[in-house]
Each structure stands twice: as structure tokens, then as C-alpha cells.
Motif scaffolding. Structure first.
Motif, PDB file in Angstrom:
ATOM      1  N   LEU A 133      24.442   3.729  51.282  1.00 53.41           N
ATOM      2  CA  LEU A 133      25.263   4.913  51.749  1.00 53.41           C
ATOM      3  C   LEU A 133      25.708   4.953  53.025  1.00 53.41           C
ATOM      4  O   LEU A 133      25.475   3.951  53.906  1.00 53.41           O
ATOM      5  CB  LEU A 133      24.425   5.980  51.690  1.00 53.41           C
ATOM      6  N   GLN A 134      27.077   5.385  53.323  1.00 51.23           N
ATOM      7  CA  GLN A 134      27.626   5.387  54.457  1.00 51.23           C
ATOM      8  C   GLN A 134      27.343   6.295  55.260  1.00 51.23           C
ATOM      9  O   GLN A 134      27.182   6.347  56.674  1.00 51.23           O
ATOM     10  CB  GLN A 134      29.420   5.374  54.482  1.00 51.23           C
ATOM     11  N   PHE A 135      26.901   7.479  54.917  1.00 48.62           N
ATOM     12  CA  PHE A 135      26.665   8.972  55.532  1.00 48.62           C
ATOM     13  C   PHE A 135      25.639   9.681  54.789  1.00 48.62           C
ATOM     14  O   PHE A 135      25.292   9.457  53.612  1.00 48.62           O
ATOM     15  CB  PHE A 135      27.950   9.603  55.264  1.00 48.62           C
ATOM     16  N   VAL A 136      24.596  10.375  55.832  1.00 48.56           N
ATOM     17  CA  VAL A 136      23.512  10.900  55.275  1.00 48.56           C
ATOM     18  C   VAL A 136      23.437  12.209  56.029  1.00 48.56           C
ATOM     19  O   VAL A 136      23.702  12.144  57.296  1.00 48.56           O
ATOM     20  CB  VAL A 136      21.991  10.273  55.134  1.00 48.56           C
ATOM     21  N   ASN A 137      23.072  13.422  55.248  1.00 46.52           N
ATOM     22  CA  ASN A 137      23.126  14.670  56.063  1.00 46.52           C
ATOM     23  C   ASN A 137      21.390  15.061  56.047  1.00 46.52           C
ATOM     24  O   ASN A 137      20.973  15.311  54.634  1.00 46.52           O
ATOM     25  CB  ASN A 137      23.971  15.681  55.375  1.00 46.52           C
ATOM     26  N   GLN A 138      20.521  15.073  57.038  1.00 46.54           N
ATOM     27  CA  GLN A 138      19.212  15.249  56.645  1.00 46.54           C
ATOM     28  C   GLN A 138      18.787  15.898  57.861  1.00 46.54           C
ATOM     29  O   GLN A 138      19.201  15.888  59.024  1.00 46.54           O
ATOM     30  CB  GLN A 138      18.518  13.837  56.770  1.00 46.54           C
ATOM     31  N   SER A 139      17.701  16.785  57.720  1.00 47.11           N
ATOM     32  CA  SER A 139      17.122  17.558  58.685  1.00 47.11           C
ATOM     33  C   SER A 139      16.332  16.940  59.647  1.00 47.11           C
ATOM     34  O   SER A 139      15.398  15.754  59.036  1.00 47.11           O
ATOM     35  CB  SER A 139      16.595  18.940  58.219  1.00 47.11           C
ATOM     36  N   PRO A 140      15.784  17.382  60.736  1.00 46.66           N
ATOM     37  CA  PRO A 140      14.821  16.582  61.540  1.00 46.66           C
ATOM     38  C   PRO A 140      13.670  16.796  61.050  1.00 46.66           C
ATOM     39  O   PRO A 140      12.475  16.267  61.341  1.00 46.66           O
ATOM     40  CB  PRO A 140      14.977  17.163  62.807  1.00 46.66           C
ATOM     41  N   GLY A 141      13.324  17.682  59.930  1.00 45.62           N
ATOM     42  CA  GLY A 141      11.915  17.809  59.246  1.00 45.62           C
ATOM     43  C   GLY A 141      11.523  16.575  58.653  1.00 45.62           C
ATOM     44  O   GLY A 141      10.371  16.311  58.548  1.00 45.62           O
TER      45      GLY A 141
END
Length: 341
Positions: free
Chosen positions: A85-93
Motif C-alpha cells: 500500500l502507498q497510503f494508510v490512515n490509522q489512529s495512534p490507538g
């Protein structure tokens, strides 16, 4: 080989077929972007605004993957670090286990929950915009944007007004050591679980509560099996858009700027979209179920929980050392204007 490993290998094989993410500036590329939420949720809205900007301003395309399509949060992070994957959206959780300093967002009562204040803080904070990118870079990630998704709200099997009310309750947390420390301080028994097990855990009483922003409680139907909503005012759900750093560094200067501009475009939209979202989703929940109760702590009740925060702050410093202490100091400096209001 476990079933999860087999599935991960299969996903990787499919995604690696014809990978064009590392194309030159003269070639159109299809960039792959995964996030942790469902269709229409905040991260999904952000992703499609990012996609919209990229595709309107270049020949590149963006393929968005929602929760579960490529696995759980740890799967999509692994795939991003591998360059699948080139991009990931993820929380600091979830990134907190990879980047311990990111757990700072789980120190209770550190961040404001007021919509206007939190948006301004994310725009101007030196800690977020100058210090965090260096920490993410150490893990091969280009931090493009951090943004808030809404106040954290606790749901439970009974209403909660005091730390004593949490005694005997297993509260689901993300796989994040500091978040576990927070609920331990609050009087509960923290129980880390992946998202896919939360609804069933609440339904079968394996866990007696959890926390999430209201829109996620609504879209995930959590109020159906955990109907008591408690507004403790203890935190703001935060997430981050990242790119694989090798991929990003391999882009032309023009495409790097395109990605940054797309991130800013999505951020501008989401900071208009999120304020008021909690109230809208709460209304939908109350319309859907007559069993839901809403508890908003008074200032005096909230103080009993705020008194527990210093122990979590101390634990954060123990976990992160000097870098965490410097980050926390900068956070407090950045937050000073909002405390004075």
C-alpha cells in the motif's frame, strides 16, 4: 502457516500484481490507500476527498480500501511498511505499539474536546506538525496529516458517573498499552480487542463497555448491545494519514507537492465536516433505540476522573523516556492558549 498469514499472503499477491505505485513523474500511477472505517465514516470521507484532489489535479488514480477489505489495522500497517500500500490512515490507538510517543493522545484530559479548539490545535501545534513527522519517519512512514474525528464517548452495560461505577467492568480498548493504563486508572479492567470482536464481545458480555466517537458507535451499531452512553470529556479520537516513506521519497517534487496539497484539501474538508457530527449521530441513535441512556458528567463528577490523569501521564513518560517527555512538554505549551479561554 496460520489462516491469517495465508490470507495476508494472498492479499499481498493480488496487490503486488502490476504494482505501479513507484512510477516516474511521466507515468500515471494507481496509488493504494487503506483506512480503518466503514463507508461514509470520517476516515472514508477524508480518503475520498484526498482521492478527489489527486484525480482532479493529475493523471494518477487512488484506490481506497475500507475496514476489513485488506484485514485489520495491523494488517494494513504491515502492508504499507512493505510497500504494498502507498497510503494508510490509522489512529495512534494502533500505531502506539510501533511509535510509543503516539500514545500521548490517550493521556486523559490532555486535549480539548471543544470542536473549534481542537481543530485550531491540530492546525497550529508544533508537537503535531514538527515533532511527530520525525518520529514517524523513524518507522519508514511519511506523516502527511493528523486530524481529530470527535470526542471519545464510553458505552457500558450500566450508566457510569464515578470511577467506582467502573469497578468490575471489562472495558474494551484498542491494542494500546497507555489506553489500558487510562482505564485501569479509571477503575475498570482494560481488555484489548481488535475491532472485529467488539460487537460480539458486548453482546455476549465478555466485555461490558468500550469507547469510540459517536459516529462510530452509530455506524457500528454498538448502542444496540451497549446502550448507556457516557460523555466523560476525557479525550478526542485522533487519526493520521501516512505514506510509505520509500514510495514518497521516490516521487517527483511535483507529485510530492500534489500529495501534500491533497492531504491539506482533505484536512480542510474534514475540519468542516466533523463539528456537529456527534450531535447528528447521537440524534440518530436516540431515534433508533428507546433503550439508550445519555450521561453527561458534571464538572464535579469529571474532576474525580481528572484526578486519575497524572498517573497515566507518569506512565507515558516511563514508556517513552526523554523523547516522550519533550513531546509532552511541547503539547502542553501548544495547548496553553486553549486552557486560558
Amino acid at each position: 502457516m496460520t489462516l491469517k498469514n495465508i490470507l495476508s499472503t494472498a492479499v499481498a499477491g493480488v496487490l503486488m500484481t502490476g504494482v505501479v505505485g513507484f512510477s516516474t513523474a511521466a507515468e500515471a500511477a494507481n496509488w493504494r490507500y487503506a483506512h480503518e472505517e466503514f463507508e461514509g465514516d470520517v476516515q472514508d470521507v477524508f480518503a475520498y476527498k484526498f482521492k478527489e484532489y489527486i484525480e482532479e489535479n493529475s493523471d494518477n488514480t487512488v484506490q481506497v480500501f475500507r475496514f476489513g477489505e485488506l484485514g485489520e489495522s495491523d494488517d494494513i500497517m504491515e502492508q504499507t511498511q512493505m510497500g504494498i500500500l502507498q497510503f494508510v490512515n490509522q489512529s495512534p490507538g494502533f500505531t502506539g505499539s510501533l511509535i510509543p510517543e503516539a500514545q500521548i493522545f490517550f493521556i486523559p484530559y490532555l486535549l480539548p474536546v471543544n470542536d473549534e479548539d481542537i481543530v485550531d490545535f491540530f492546525r497550529t501545534s508544533a508537537a503535531i506538525n514538527e515533532m511527530f513527522p520525525e518520529l514517524y519517519a523513524e518507522q519508514g512512514l511519511e506523516l502527511l496529516k493528523m486530524y481529530p474525528e470527535g470526542e471519545m464517548v464510553v458505552t457500558a452495560d450500566t450508566p457510569v458517573r464515578t470511577p467506582e461505577d467502573f469497578h468490575g467492568k471489562n472495558i474494551r480498548t484498542m491494542t494500546n498499552p497507555l489506553l489500558s493504563e487510562t482505564y485501569r486508572a479509571f477503575g475498570a479492567t482494560p481488555t484489548p480487542l481488535p475491532w472485529g470482536e467488539v460487537y460480539g464481545g458486548l453482546q455476549t458480555n465478555i466485555i461490558q463497555g468500550q469507547e469510540n466517537p459517536i459516529f462510530w458507535i452509530q455506524s457500528g451499531g454498538l448502542y444496540e448491545v451497549s446502550p448507556n452512553l457516557i460523555f466523560t470529556g476525557h479525550g478526542q479520537f485522533t487519526t493520521a494519514l501516512m505514506a510509505n516513506q520509500d514510495f514518497f521519497n521516490g516521487l517527483s517534487a511535483e507529485d510530492q507537492q500534489l500529495v501534500r496539497d491533497a492531504s491539506e484539501h482533505a484536512f480542510d474538508h474534514i475540519t468542516e465536516y466533523v463539528p456537529g457530527l456527534s450531535e447528528e449521530m447521537l440524534d440518530k441513535i436516540l431515534e433508533a433505540s428507546s433503550e439508550v441512556t445519555v450521561t453527561r458528567l458534571t464538572d464535579e463528577e469529571r474532576q474525580a476522573f481528572m484526578d486519575k490523569a497524572p498517573s497515566v501521564e507518569e506512565r507515558f513518560i516511563e514508556m517513552t523516556g526523554e523523547s516522550g517527555q519533550e513531546l509532552l512538554q511541547q503539547f502542553k505549551e501548544d495547548l496553553e492558549p486553549y486552557k486560558a479561554q
